[in-house]
Design a protein around this motif. Sequence first.
Motif, PDB file in Angstrom:
ATOM      1  N   SER A 151       0.237   2.114  -1.505  1.00 50.38           N
ATOM      2  CA  SER A 151       0.832   0.809  -1.240  1.00 50.38           C
ATOM      3  C   SER A 151       2.317   0.838  -1.554  1.00 50.38           C
ATOM      4  O   SER A 151       2.743   1.398  -2.567  1.00 50.38           O
ATOM      5  CB  SER A 151       0.139  -0.270  -2.078  1.00 50.38           C
ATOM      6  OG  SER A 151       0.685  -1.541  -1.811  1.00 50.38           O
ATOM      7  N   GLY A 152       3.090   0.246  -0.679  1.00 51.21           N
ATOM      8  CA  GLY A 152       4.533   0.189  -0.887  1.00 51.21           C
ATOM      9  C   GLY A 152       5.161  -0.828   0.039  1.00 51.21           C
ATOM     10  O   GLY A 152       4.511  -1.366   0.939  1.00 51.21           O
TER      11      GLY A 152
ATOM     12  N   LYS B 297       5.250   5.395   3.806  1.00 39.20           N
ATOM     13  CA  LYS B 297       3.827   5.611   3.484  1.00 39.20           C
ATOM     14  C   LYS B 297       3.140   6.504   4.515  1.00 39.20           C
ATOM     15  O   LYS B 297       2.427   7.443   4.167  1.00 39.20           O
ATOM     16  CB  LYS B 297       3.111   4.247   3.426  1.00 39.20           C
ATOM     17  CG  LYS B 297       3.676   3.285   2.404  1.00 39.20           C
ATOM     18  CD  LYS B 297       2.912   1.975   2.368  1.00 39.20           C
ATOM     19  CE  LYS B 297       3.113   1.146   3.622  1.00 39.20           C
ATOM     20  NZ  LYS B 297       4.479   0.639   3.787  1.00 39.20           N
TER      21      LYS B 297
ATOM     22  N   CYS C 134       8.975   2.253   3.358  1.00 31.64           N
ATOM     23  CA  CYS C 134       9.187   3.201   2.256  1.00 31.64           C
ATOM     24  C   CYS C 134       8.616   4.583   2.571  1.00 31.64           C
ATOM     25  O   CYS C 134       8.705   5.490   1.745  1.00 31.64           O
ATOM     26  CB  CYS C 134       8.598   2.662   0.956  1.00 31.64           C
ATOM     27  SG  CYS C 134       6.793   2.620   0.908  1.00 31.64           S
TER      28      CYS C 134
ATOM     29  N   GLU D  51       5.180  13.106  -4.825  1.00 27.21           N
ATOM     30  CA  GLU D  51       4.184  12.137  -4.382  1.00 27.21           C
ATOM     31  C   GLU D  51       3.049  12.813  -3.618  1.00 27.21           C
ATOM     32  O   GLU D  51       1.873  12.457  -3.776  1.00 27.21           O
ATOM     33  CB  GLU D  51       4.843  11.063  -3.509  1.00 27.21           C
ATOM     34  CG  GLU D  51       5.789  10.131  -4.249  1.00 27.21           C
ATOM     35  CD  GLU D  51       7.192  10.698  -4.392  1.00 27.21           C
ATOM     36  OE1 GLU D  51       7.400  11.890  -4.054  1.00 27.21           O
ATOM     37  OE2 GLU D  51       8.082   9.958  -4.837  1.00 27.21           O
TER      38      GLU D  51
ATOM     39  N   ALA E 298       2.641  -3.499   0.660  1.00 27.17           N
ATOM     40  CA  ALA E 298       2.532  -4.137  -0.657  1.00 27.17           C
ATOM     41  C   ALA E 298       2.403  -5.651  -0.538  1.00 27.17           C
ATOM     42  O   ALA E 298       1.740  -6.287  -1.367  1.00 27.17           O
ATOM     43  CB  ALA E 298       3.746  -3.774  -1.507  1.00 27.17           C
TER      44      ALA E 298
ATOM     45  N   LEU F 174      -5.571   2.875  -6.583  1.00 26.56           N
ATOM     46  CA  LEU F 174      -4.284   2.368  -6.089  1.00 26.56           C
ATOM     47  C   LEU F 174      -3.171   3.328  -6.456  1.00 26.56           C
ATOM     48  O   LEU F 174      -3.032   3.726  -7.619  1.00 26.56           O
ATOM     49  CB  LEU F 174      -4.003   0.985  -6.683  1.00 26.56           C
ATOM     50  CG  LEU F 174      -2.656   0.362  -6.311  1.00 26.56           C
ATOM     51  CD1 LEU F 174      -2.581   0.111  -4.812  1.00 26.56           C
ATOM     52  CD2 LEU F 174      -2.447  -0.946  -7.086  1.00 26.56           C
ATOM     53  N   TYR F 175      -2.370   3.700  -5.460  1.00 27.43           N
ATOM     54  CA  TYR F 175      -1.191   4.542  -5.692  1.00 27.43           C
ATOM     55  C   TYR F 175       0.020   3.779  -5.185  1.00 27.43           C
ATOM     56  O   TYR F 175       0.150   3.529  -3.981  1.00 27.43           O
ATOM     57  CB  TYR F 175      -1.321   5.883  -4.974  1.00 27.43           C
ATOM     58  CG  TYR F 175      -0.184   6.829  -5.283  1.00 27.43           C
ATOM     59  CD1 TYR F 175      -0.230   7.641  -6.421  1.00 27.43           C
ATOM     60  CD2 TYR F 175       0.930   6.911  -4.466  1.00 27.43           C
ATOM     61  CE1 TYR F 175       0.805   8.510  -6.721  1.00 27.43           C
ATOM     62  CE2 TYR F 175       1.974   7.774  -4.760  1.00 27.43           C
ATOM     63  CZ  TYR F 175       1.912   8.577  -5.894  1.00 27.43           C
ATOM     64  OH  TYR F 175       2.934   9.418  -6.190  1.00 27.43           O
ATOM     65  N   CYS F 176       0.878   3.377  -6.098  1.00 25.22           N
ATOM     66  CA  CYS F 176       2.071   2.606  -5.728  1.00 25.22           C
ATOM     67  C   CYS F 176       3.202   3.557  -5.366  1.00 25.22           C
ATOM     68  O   CYS F 176       3.611   4.389  -6.199  1.00 25.22           O
ATOM     69  CB  CYS F 176       2.491   1.694  -6.878  1.00 25.22           C
ATOM     70  SG  CYS F 176       1.284   0.412  -7.248  1.00 25.22           S
TER      71      CYS F 176
ATOM     72  N   THR G 113      -3.075   3.631   3.840  1.00 27.61           N
ATOM     73  CA  THR G 113      -1.734   3.102   3.574  1.00 27.61           C
ATOM     74  C   THR G 113      -1.793   1.592   3.722  1.00 27.61           C
ATOM     75  O   THR G 113      -2.419   1.065   4.647  1.00 27.61           O
ATOM     76  CB  THR G 113      -0.685   3.687   4.536  1.00 27.61           C
ATOM     77  OG1 THR G 113      -0.972   3.257   5.880  1.00 27.61           O
ATOM     78  CG2 THR G 113      -0.670   5.197   4.482  1.00 27.61           C
TER      79      THR G 113
ATOM     80  N   MET H 206      -1.252  -6.754  -0.489  1.00 24.18           N
ATOM     81  CA  MET H 206      -2.174  -6.318  -1.530  1.00 24.18           C
ATOM     82  C   MET H 206      -3.102  -7.449  -1.963  1.00 24.18           C
ATOM     83  O   MET H 206      -4.269  -7.223  -2.317  1.00 24.18           O
ATOM     84  CB  MET H 206      -1.372  -5.786  -2.731  1.00 24.18           C
ATOM     85  CG  MET H 206      -2.228  -5.349  -3.907  1.00 24.18           C
ATOM     86  SD  MET H 206      -3.454  -4.096  -3.469  1.00 24.18           S
ATOM     87  CE  MET H 206      -2.364  -2.723  -3.132  1.00 24.18           C
TER      88      MET H 206
ATOM     89  N   ALA I 288       6.953   4.058  -4.599  1.00 27.21           N
ATOM     90  CA  ALA I 288       8.274   3.443  -4.743  1.00 27.21           C
ATOM     91  C   ALA I 288       9.210   3.965  -3.664  1.00 27.21           C
ATOM     92  O   ALA I 288       8.997   5.052  -3.102  1.00 27.21           O
ATOM     93  CB  ALA I 288       8.831   3.762  -6.126  1.00 27.21           C
TER      94      ALA I 288
END
Length: 832
Positions: free
Chosen positions: A157-158, A164, A162, A137, A298, A319-321, A295, A301, A323
């Motif tokens: 975004s998470g 970030k 998680c 990541e 989610a 946008l970078y999701c 950051t 959003m 997980a």
Amino acid sequence: MHINIRHSLRELLVGLPRWRGADARRALFADLIWDLTPADPARVPPTAEAAADLLIDLILAAGGGVGAGALVENLRELGAGGAGGSRLLSEIAAALAAERAAPGGGAHRSRWEQEPYPGLVPLEAWQAPIFFGRRAETRDLLRRLTAPAGPRLTLVSGVLGCGKSSLVRAGVRARLAAGDLPRVPQAGAWQVSMMFPAGKGGDPFLALTHGLARESGAPAFDAPTEAAALKGYGAEALSDLLERCLAERPAAACWLLIIDQFEEFFTTVHPELAEEFLEMLVDALELPRLRVLGTLRADLMHRCCALPDLTRILNGGGLYCLAPPTRPALERMILGPLTEVELGAPMQIEPALVTRLLHDVTTQSGGLALMADTLKELYDQSRSVGRMALDVYEEQRLDGLKSVIARRAERALERAGAAAQRALPGLFARLLTVTEDGTVARRRGEWRQLAENPQLAALVRALAAQDTRLVRIGEGEHGTVEFVHESLLQEWPALRHWIERRREALTTQALIDVEARTWAAIGYPPELRWRHEILESSRVLLAEAGLLDDLERNLDIAAFLTPEAEWLLSELLCSRVEPVQREEIGLRLAQIGDPRPGVGVAAGLPSIRWCRIPAGEVRIEGHGLFPVAPFRIAAYPVTQCQFQTFLNAEDGFDSPRWWENLRQSPPVSGAMRRHGNYPATYVCWFEATAFCRWLSARMGYEIRLPDEWEWQWAAQGARPGFIYPWGRDWREDHANTDEGGVGRATAVGMYPAGRSTHGVYDLAGNTWEWCRNRYDKPSIVTADPNKSRVLRGGSWRVNMGFSRADFRLDGLPEDRMGGSSFRLVTDARDLE
């Protein structure tokens, strides 16, 4: 590299699912070598084995053992080879580390003197040596940020917890600062700064300039002045600031602005200020040497999607999701800080504990944050033995990882003390915000302001203690206080309850706003008011949430929110209210609780409201003049709930102490006394006298029945010419008598217009009232069970003539009547 190690790495690469298809293999190949080699090869061989050999060759040629170690770390995070592959990669990593540590190997493990597990707080750039599990990541974000044609703004975004913040700080920022990116030659020369949108009193412009001013290598400037310039000139001023920041840096260097907790633009910052800042930011993205990395939770959003310009940028690759980490990545996060750095105090961890943690983390939401917190707890408890063991975890775990936070919070509250615990909702209100759509977000409180309240200060210190770590206190004169992590919003039961109540309060606030405005628009009809059962709970809910005061600034809403008892009592002041309505108001007050002083009970004893009566004299027909000394009389007759305290008290009605020279018989109770604010009827003179004796002992001063000349003087309003408490003329809406047609007693004080000039109610009508003295010989006040006593005031049964202040009636002391009650007087002077 030993041939066996090379062979093992190739087998692990070939075994990866993403290495099987040609397209997926080329993409993974490019990923794995991006931060290890200066360029991609001209061609990737078509077979899996040949592609693996080429990748290993390229990495070794570019970075030798260091590159090989990075490849091992990548394979670990990808879960190559499953459990067997994990063990094999550990052996390879150990062998590579031994090679590098040998004379001429050129490298040693980083020495780490700090704690390997920081807990819930995000890892900072300086903690990069213990940041594991997010290498892929980190590489992905660096590729985006440094690509000439890449997005100028990227939002990571998470879900809550998680990782970030740790990713952008200990991952991206640290790798840039290290400058070990072959494809970004000037990476170490980049200017990096960080901000929280609401970090400086809710002003993002000031947060940006203060964040930049703190960074080493930044030009000297006055942060408030620069913030004012940004507000006034927008992107033009930001461009000027960027030029000054990068003036002494290589041409390829950029300014990376990290905006952590981007959601604060929507939850904490004033909407107009947030709109102004975001407009400047979007315009500034045209600057070729500016990069923005944020950051974002989610669940927020959708707030970005409501802004067209921001939506356009995110749809264009911004946008970078992120997980939640995979099981192999989680394993690296657990083991890496213990095995990949040289700890000042070595620590081992049982494999069984690792397995158990991985199981617990992957089976519940927010597991990463809970795991980080649990690892710190276990590490702290295991320092003395140098081994983190499964049995210690099992003893502490109880109800899973989540129980760790709950127990720690309970420990802090116990330490803070009861007074500080009561301040907990107030602290929540200062450190959290709940928006109208129910979104919850952290915010920062000023430590100086919180410290002014001793209870809040004690609470914050307890929650910030080393063995608690639920809040963080910033350093310096302008230090802030904040919750350490968003996971607390879900895992701390007391906090979760407060949030639920706050959300409920916001829903109630919106409903009241609509209902009140509708009620006002159609003429304030009383039948549309909310009744006590709904209104009181709503008022409590709004007050707890700190919303009531703001609502009541609107006059219509304030009127709508007036407690039912309060507006019912105000209706009594209206002369147009019919007698039957007055009875209904009294019954309703009995049902919901009558708030009037002097009507109820306080601390288990009757609450008496005393009224001063000045000296005077009265004429009693057939018995001459009687002087009246100053005294105090109760504003209301004794009520049913007040008399009930005498019946219920252990030292009350059943105690022979109060019955000397009196006759005692079983009292009337039950349904007769169900309305607490009604006058205490069905009480004989003996019982009234015994009540006075009991209450005198409880209060510490003499309380008695009035002598009839005292009663008459009070009923005349202490005015010689008065016939009734209010004057000389009868007024039908001033008293409950036969003329009103109610046909029964009402609650006390239902005819406020009929009170005396000294504030005494019900001296005319409603119920007869016992006096202390004999009827035949008024001057005799001693108890005599065989002589009639005086009753004064008339009642609901009789007409206005019986309600004159000078009318006398006699009654046997044992008589219990539905139309008679009693009132108290005292000669005591110092009662305030």
